[in-house]
Write an enzyme that holds these catalytic residues in place. Sequence first.
Site, short mmCIF file in Angstrom:
data_model
loop_
_atom_site.label_atom_id
_atom_site.label_comp_id
_atom_site.label_asym_id
_atom_site.label_seq_id
_atom_site.Cartn_x
_atom_site.Cartn_y
_atom_site.Cartn_z
N CYS A 50 23.68 95.90 16.71
CA CYS A 50 25.11 96.59 15.76
C CYS A 50 25.87 94.81 15.43
CB CYS A 50 25.79 97.76 16.91
SG CYS A 50 25.36 99.09 17.88
N ARG A 90 21.43 92.55 12.47
CA ARG A 90 21.63 93.96 13.77
C ARG A 90 21.61 95.20 14.11
NH1 ARG A 90 24.40 89.67 15.48
NH2 ARG A 90 24.54 90.97 16.85
N TRP A 109 22.80 99.85 15.59
CA TRP A 109 22.10 100.00 16.05
C TRP A 109 22.05 101.03 17.20
CZ3 TRP A 109 19.01 99.09 20.32
CH2 TRP A 109 17.39 99.26 20.53
N ASN A 164 29.99 96.22 19.81
CA ASN A 164 28.83 96.02 20.17
C ASN A 164 28.11 95.99 21.31
OD1 ASN A 164 25.93 94.66 19.80
ND2 ASN A 164 26.58 92.72 19.51
N GLY A 165 26.67 96.42 21.71
CA GLY A 165 27.45 96.14 23.65
C GLY A 165 27.03 98.17 24.44
N GLU A 191 1.00 87.57 18.14
CA GLU A 191 2.28 88.00 16.91
C GLU A 191 1.98 87.77 15.73
OE1 GLU A 191 5.05 86.27 17.09
OE2 GLU A 191 5.52 86.44 14.69
N LYS A 233 3.56 91.10 14.08
CA LYS A 233 3.94 90.93 12.50
C LYS A 233 3.84 92.08 11.84
CE LYS A 233 5.78 89.18 13.47
NZ LYS A 233 7.25 88.19 13.43
N GLU A 282 5.03 96.05 13.28
CA GLU A 282 6.32 95.96 13.07
C GLU A 282 7.70 96.77 11.82
OE1 GLU A 282 9.34 93.20 14.63
OE2 GLU A 282 7.92 90.79 13.68
N HIS A 285 -14.29 93.16 27.49
CA HIS A 285 -14.44 93.51 28.85
C HIS A 285 -13.47 95.57 28.70
CE1 HIS A 285 -15.82 90.68 31.12
NE2 HIS A 285 -14.96 89.34 30.14
N LYS A 299 17.89 92.60 14.62
CA LYS A 299 17.42 91.65 14.76
C LYS A 299 17.79 90.99 15.53
CE LYS A 299 16.19 87.76 12.90
NZ LYS A 299 14.29 87.42 12.42
C1 F6R Z 1 9.98 90.43 16.13
C2 F6R Z 1 10.67 89.88 16.91
C3 F6R Z 1 10.87 89.88 17.85
C4 F6R Z 1 12.54 88.42 18.92
C5 F6R Z 1 13.12 88.78 20.20
C6 F6R Z 1 13.68 87.85 20.77
O1 F6R Z 1 9.68 89.70 14.95
O2 F6R Z 1 12.01 89.09 15.84
O3 F6R Z 1 10.15 90.17 18.50
O4 F6R Z 1 11.72 87.25 18.44
O5 F6R Z 1 13.33 90.76 19.68
O6 F6R Z 1 14.42 87.58 19.99
P1 F6R Z 1 15.80 86.32 20.02
O7 F6R Z 1 14.24 84.77 19.21
O8 F6R Z 1 16.23 86.33 19.16
O9 F6R Z 1 15.55 86.32 21.33
#
Ligand code: F6R
Length: 613
Positions: free
Chosen positions: A2, A27, A75, A101-102, A486, A490, A493, A509, A608
């Site tokens: 949010c 956000r 969000w 937000n929260g 990773e 990517k 998501e 395994h 984010k």
């Molecule tokens: C994936 C991604 C998330 C963040 C995770 C932690 O692309 O961006 O998995 O890495 O939410 O966020 P931070 O690094 O802001 O604590």
Amino acid sequence: MCGIVGYIGCQQAYPILIKGLHRLEYRGYDSAGVALLDPNGKLNIYKSRGKVSDLERFCESKDISGTLGIAHTRWATHGEPNDINAHPHFNESGSLALVHNGTIENYAVLREALEEQGCVFRSQTDTEVLVQLIDYIRRSSGCTLLEALREALKQVVGAYAIALIDAEDPDTLLAARRSSPLVVGVGKDETFIGSDASPIIEFTNQVVYLRDDEIAIISRHKPLQIIDANNHNTEVDIQTLRLSVAQLEKGGYPHFMLKEIYEQPNTLHDCIRGRIVDGCRVQLAGVQDNAERFLQARRVVIVACGTSWHAGLIGKRLLQELAGIPVTVEYASEFRYSKPLVGPEDVVIAISQSGETADTLAAIKMAKESGAFVYGICNVVGSSIARETNTGTYIHVGPEIGVASTKAFTGQVTVLAMLAVALGQLRGTLSTEEAAEIAADISRLPDLITEALQVDDIIKSLSSTYTYVHNFLYLGRGYNFPTALEGALKLKEISYIHAEGYPAAEMKHGPIALIDNELPTVFIAPNDDLHEKVISNIQQVKARGGSVIAIVTKGDTAIPAIADHVIEIPPVAECLSPIIAAIPLQLLAYHIAVMKGRDVDMPRNLAKSVTVE
Ligand code: F6R
């Protein structure tokens, strides 16, 4: 999660609020809303499911006048993302509007108590409980709005950053925070608030980061006043931001994600600048100033979430190999509810791009209570995690706006590599020559990334072959097992294709049962100590009819002979290879997602900055 924004001053608030919401949309983007106090003292509240652009369309024929307003992009946590659950929420008479937000954890109990007193609720949100509670306290005790807000905040359990306006007081905007970020921008005769500085920077670079349990009393005609939980005035600590509007725009790229992928040569340059001295020694202020803590460290515990956790896994290998310190890596969300047995002899490293991730923040607080020394690796300057940690290193890669983390990941691993070298120098596990060699390799990373980006067209054409598959496997070993995780994250998501990352040798395994001609496997297979072993793993996949996309070092002849597709990366030291191998993986995910027509910068259900549990 949010985003909130607010304005009080002489300009029309609506355009400022809408622009601010667009900046904060990373956000959350389930719904958006705005509350404006018009010149006649009427509070107009407009809300809409969907993105900020949907709200703008909704407001086209509405009265959007007013120089005081608050706005929100959501969000969803409590209640589905519809118009009613969208913020701002308001009291029964519609005279108070609040954005939040929260998460208010005890909202159900509070709601029940308020319903017993006759309050009628419209939404399913925790936020409406807060605004109705403030209203109820004010009505039943006859106190001021500020007093009612203070009392209500004493009763709520959870996290909040809020902004509140009152139709009866056109000259005041109230804002408060606990565990969720809030920035106040101080302009000339105008004040702004935002979940971060991005909605503010266009108007002023003078900001105040609100601390936990503080309330900002923002008045049209008086200087900014901040009070703490005990109702005492606190110092208004105005800081000057180093951020430019250009950093917040796409700069000609179709998506922020692509811009951020392409920025990596520059961002790593910024990340390294001033930290490698004479081309051979790593100097990190956080390490130098706390040398004793690092010398005595019994072990390092890394806490992080998501992509930052993947960086942490690479950090573990780097720190163990180069600095000889035992390292464990924990998901912050698991660490915070475990008995982790950390103590004063441990160093906890918290990694977070946003510096606001609720689980990581909670893990840090827990580690500090146990006496551990906490080192932060953050991107956002002045963020909650940056302030909560004892010391640390910023990755300095600039604002990351695409929801999928790209340049933050390479920045985090680069800082971890520099940290491992600095600690290796300090603890005597690396000779001067060894440290100098790795430091020189780190200095070359920006150029190597430029070279790695040259495969973009190859990846784009390869992506069309795989746009419609349903599952992917990503395999790697050693330093590149976390790279596989990773790469899979990517892809899933932003394209919504299921993808799993695995250590290549673990495939036999279990996951090998999945291999058939419909499951492509991406191997991260640069020339390293385990290269021969990875070739065997590729053979095992090929023998079962699976197709293979391999990321290999330029000049490799063995893997191109067996893989279906090969993507070359420049030669690089093994311990830094995840930074270079990440580039084609980011591009692969990006192109597949674009070909599938996905909303790359704002994938569904995500946000984010994850400021809720
Ligand atoms: C994936 C991604 C998330 C963040 C995770 C932690 O692309 O961006 O998995 O890495 O939410 O966020 P931070 O690094 O802001 O604590």
